[in-house]
Design a protein around this motif. Structure first.
Motif, PDB file in Angstrom:
ATOM      1  N   PRO A 164      33.711  52.022  43.957  1.00 30.52           N
ATOM      2  CA  PRO A 164      32.890  52.088  45.181  1.00 30.52           C
ATOM      3  C   PRO A 164      32.524  50.716  45.736  1.00 30.52           C
ATOM      4  CG  PRO A 164      32.095  53.644  43.542  1.00 30.52           C
ATOM      5  CD  PRO A 164      33.093  52.791  42.852  1.00 30.52           C
ATOM      6  N   VAL A 165      32.432  49.719  44.871  1.00 30.17           N
ATOM      7  CA  VAL A 165      32.110  48.373  45.352  1.00 30.17           C
ATOM      8  C   VAL A 165      33.328  47.772  46.045  1.00 30.17           C
ATOM      9  CG1 VAL A 165      31.182  46.120  44.725  1.00 30.17           C
ATOM     10  CG2 VAL A 165      30.511  48.153  43.429  1.00 30.17           C
ATOM     11  N   LEU A 166      34.487  47.871  45.424  1.00 32.47           N
ATOM     12  CA  LEU A 166      35.712  47.355  46.059  1.00 32.47           C
ATOM     13  C   LEU A 166      35.933  47.971  47.432  1.00 32.47           C
ATOM     14  CD1 LEU A 166      38.346  47.186  43.186  1.00 32.47           C
ATOM     15  CD2 LEU A 166      37.738  45.315  44.729  1.00 32.47           C
ATOM     16  N   MET A 220      27.989  35.925  54.948  1.00 31.79           N
ATOM     17  CA  MET A 220      29.362  35.654  54.517  1.00 31.79           C
ATOM     18  C   MET A 220      30.338  36.551  55.288  1.00 31.79           C
ATOM     19  SD  MET A 220      29.018  35.148  50.360  1.00 31.79           S
ATOM     20  CE  MET A 220      30.757  34.689  50.233  1.00 31.79           C
ATOM     21  N   GLU A 221      30.075  36.741  56.551  1.00 27.16           N
ATOM     22  CA  GLU A 221      30.879  37.638  57.387  1.00 27.16           C
ATOM     23  C   GLU A 221      32.378  37.330  57.255  1.00 27.16           C
ATOM     24  OE1 GLU A 221      31.464  38.795  62.136  1.00 27.16           O
ATOM     25  OE2 GLU A 221      29.717  37.620  61.475  1.00 27.16           O
ATOM     26  N   GLY A 222      33.146  38.370  56.958  1.00 29.12           N
ATOM     27  CA  GLY A 222      34.595  38.247  56.887  1.00 29.12           C
ATOM     28  C   GLY A 222      35.145  37.711  55.578  1.00 29.12           C
ATOM     29  N   ALA A 223      34.269  37.349  54.632  1.00 32.28           N
ATOM     30  CA  ALA A 223      34.743  36.801  53.359  1.00 32.28           C
ATOM     31  C   ALA A 223      35.394  37.880  52.501  1.00 32.28           C
ATOM     32  CB  ALA A 223      33.587  36.144  52.603  1.00 32.28           C
ATOM     33  N   HIS A 224      36.091  37.440  51.468  1.00 36.85           N
ATOM     34  CA  HIS A 224      36.711  38.352  50.513  1.00 36.85           C
ATOM     35  C   HIS A 224      35.684  38.801  49.474  1.00 36.85           C
ATOM     36  CE1 HIS A 224      40.363  36.913  52.377  1.00 36.85           C
ATOM     37  NE2 HIS A 224      41.107  37.699  51.613  1.00 36.85           N
ATOM     38  N   LEU A 225      35.975  39.926  48.829  1.00 37.65           N
ATOM     39  CA  LEU A 225      35.114  40.481  47.791  1.00 37.65           C
ATOM     40  C   LEU A 225      35.895  40.568  46.488  1.00 37.65           C
ATOM     41  CD1 LEU A 225      32.490  41.895  46.835  1.00 37.65           C
ATOM     42  CD2 LEU A 225      33.500  44.056  47.615  1.00 37.65           C
ATOM     43  N   LEU A 226      35.410  39.884  45.457  1.00 34.95           N
ATOM     44  CA  LEU A 226      35.989  39.940  44.123  1.00 34.95           C
ATOM     45  C   LEU A 226      35.094  40.833  43.270  1.00 34.95           C
ATOM     46  CD1 LEU A 226      37.222  36.918  41.982  1.00 34.95           C
ATOM     47  CD2 LEU A 226      35.808  38.711  40.979  1.00 34.95           C
ATOM     48  N   VAL A 227      35.684  41.815  42.625  1.00 33.61           N
ATOM     49  CA  VAL A 227      34.931  42.713  41.741  1.00 33.61           C
ATOM     50  C   VAL A 227      35.549  42.638  40.359  1.00 33.61           C
ATOM     51  CG1 VAL A 227      34.183  45.085  41.301  1.00 33.61           C
ATOM     52  CG2 VAL A 227      34.330  44.232  43.651  1.00 33.61           C
ATOM     53  N   THR A 228      34.694  42.519  39.358  1.00 33.09           N
ATOM     54  CA  THR A 228      35.184  42.417  37.994  1.00 33.09           C
ATOM     55  C   THR A 228      34.356  43.276  37.056  1.00 33.09           C
ATOM     56  OG1 THR A 228      35.793  40.851  36.237  1.00 33.09           O
ATOM     57  CG2 THR A 228      33.766  40.398  37.457  1.00 33.09           C
ATOM     58  N   GLY A 229      34.964  43.654  35.972  1.00 31.72           N
ATOM     59  CA  GLY A 229      34.339  44.483  34.944  1.00 31.72           C
ATOM     60  C   GLY A 229      35.273  44.542  33.756  1.00 31.72           C
ATOM     61  N   GLY A 230      34.884  45.277  32.749  1.00 29.55           N
ATOM     62  CA  GLY A 230      35.683  45.350  31.536  1.00 29.55           C
ATOM     63  C   GLY A 230      36.827  46.333  31.636  1.00 29.55           C
ATOM     64  N   PRO A 231      37.707  46.339  30.650  1.00 29.38           N
ATOM     65  CA  PRO A 231      38.802  47.317  30.619  1.00 29.38           C
ATOM     66  C   PRO A 231      38.264  48.740  30.667  1.00 29.38           C
ATOM     67  CG  PRO A 231      39.134  45.611  28.955  1.00 29.38           C
ATOM     68  CD  PRO A 231      37.757  45.416  29.493  1.00 29.38           C
ATOM     69  N   GLY A 232      38.896  49.578  31.489  1.00 28.02           N
ATOM     70  CA  GLY A 232      38.490  50.973  31.602  1.00 28.02           C
ATOM     71  C   GLY A 232      37.329  51.223  32.546  1.00 28.02           C
ATOM     72  N   GLU A 233      36.861  50.185  33.241  1.00 34.98           N
ATOM     73  CA  GLU A 233      35.724  50.349  34.151  1.00 34.98           C
ATOM     74  C   GLU A 233      36.148  50.425  35.617  1.00 34.98           C
ATOM     75  OE1 GLU A 233      32.133  48.350  31.520  1.00 34.98           O
ATOM     76  OE2 GLU A 233      33.177  47.074  32.978  1.00 34.98           O
TER      77      GLU A 233
END
Length: 323
Positions: free
Chosen positions: A199-201, A180-193
């Motif tokens: 580090p993933v973002l 997935m070269e060049g694709a965007h990265l979506l990171v999700t988690g709960g409130p306060g996380e």
């Protein structure tokens, strides 16, 4: 015709029950539905067709939330009461038909729910996103944008793959030469996380980041319907991604994938090298929040990477998710 549907407090279990709710809507097209659930799960049902009332069961002292449910339903007649929390409530209500989930089972939760109401084959979980969130998702992920989504958190630390391995996986999949070269990265988690997810973002440049940490599950679910791949721990977000139709990889260690694996034709499970039973034996016969160590550390990045490559190939891109 009126049907009362008592669902879970937890997001994951609520999502896994949506197949049954949808199947009942198809079986009884003239019925209206009342849904009772915890506050976190309300958005799962908020836009479901023919759900005319949602009773929010916010936990209270001395089972006050159950008394609230009884007050709202005791003097109403229901043609069917379905209790997927296995409580005694259904026995106290005026109804012609009671269907109550039995707590002990070895089936996948989707199949167990379906058997409780006599649906065979088990209908798959689904989402009913509102038009506002669908429009917002189209703005966040425009047509043609390829997105890898990740959920690096979970309800308790023992279910969490080390965050630095999520970051490394993102670099391998999205970096030069990656599938997935060049694709965007979506990171999700709960409130306060936010800090746990940071580090993933940071595995991709700022212009390729989509930060949905703390966003509502209605917005997240709508965005999941537009991503190319989701990778996450055993959590409600994992089930949300699979129900949205995203190719989904669920990472499992100390919890039972036989019961809680992501469900659907584009969903796969990657386990640590040992089975759930072997981990239970090491933990003295039961897995709790207080595990002796993080068993998820036994899962290496290369194993998850290969699973991602295989799932991407199986769900060849056609728009967002693949066919």
């Amino acid at each position: 015709m009126r049907i009362l549907f008592i669902a879970s407090n937890r997001i994951g279990d609520a999502v896994l029950s949506t197949g049954v709710l949808g199947g009942l809507m198809e079986r009884y097209p003239e019925a209206e539905f009342w849904v009772a659930c915890g506050p976190l799960a309300v958005p799962v049902f908020a836009h479901a067709p023919r759900v005319t009332r949602i009773i929010e069961m916010r936990k209270e002292k001395r089972i006050g939330h159950w008394r609230k449910l009884l007050k709202a339903t005791m003097f109403r007649r229901f043609d069917i009461v379905i209790d997927l929390r296995g409580s005694a409530t259904a026995w106290l209500l005026w109804t012609f038909d009671r269907r109550i989930l039995k707590p002990e089972h070895t089936l996948h939760r989707v199949e167990h729910n379906a058997r409780t109401v006599g649906l065979d084959p088990a209908p798959s979980p689904r989402l009913w996103p509102g038009e506002e969130m669908l429009a917002k998702a189209r703005q966040t992920i425009p047509d043609g944008m390829q997105v890898l989504a990740m959920g690096p958190t979970a309800a308790w630390p023992g279910k969490m793959w080390p965050v630095e391995r999520f970051a490394e996986l993102a670099r391998r999949l999205l970096g030069p030469g990656g599938p997935m070269e060049g694709a965007h990265l979506l990171v999700t988690g709960g409130p306060g996380e936010d800090e746990a997810c940071r580090p993933v973002l940071e595995a991709v440049p700022p212009e390729r980041r989509i930060d949905l940490v703390g966003a509502g599950i209605d917005e997240v679910g709508a965005c999941f319907s537009r991503v190319r791949l989701y990778v996450g721990n055993d959590s409600g977000l994992m089930h949300l991604a699979a129900a949205a139709g995203a190719p989904t990889i669920g990472l499992f260690g100390p919890t039972a994938d036989a019961i809680y694996a992501p469900w659907g034709p584009k969903a796969v499970t990657v386990r640590v090298p040992r089975s759930h039973e072997e981990i239970k034996a090491e933990e003295g016969g039961e897995v709790t929040w207080h595990v002796s160590r993080n068993h998820m550390e036994d899962l290496d990045v290369a194993t998850v990477e290969q699973a991602a490559i295989a799932l991407l190939a199986k769900t060849a891109a056609n728009g967002q998710n693949g066919p």
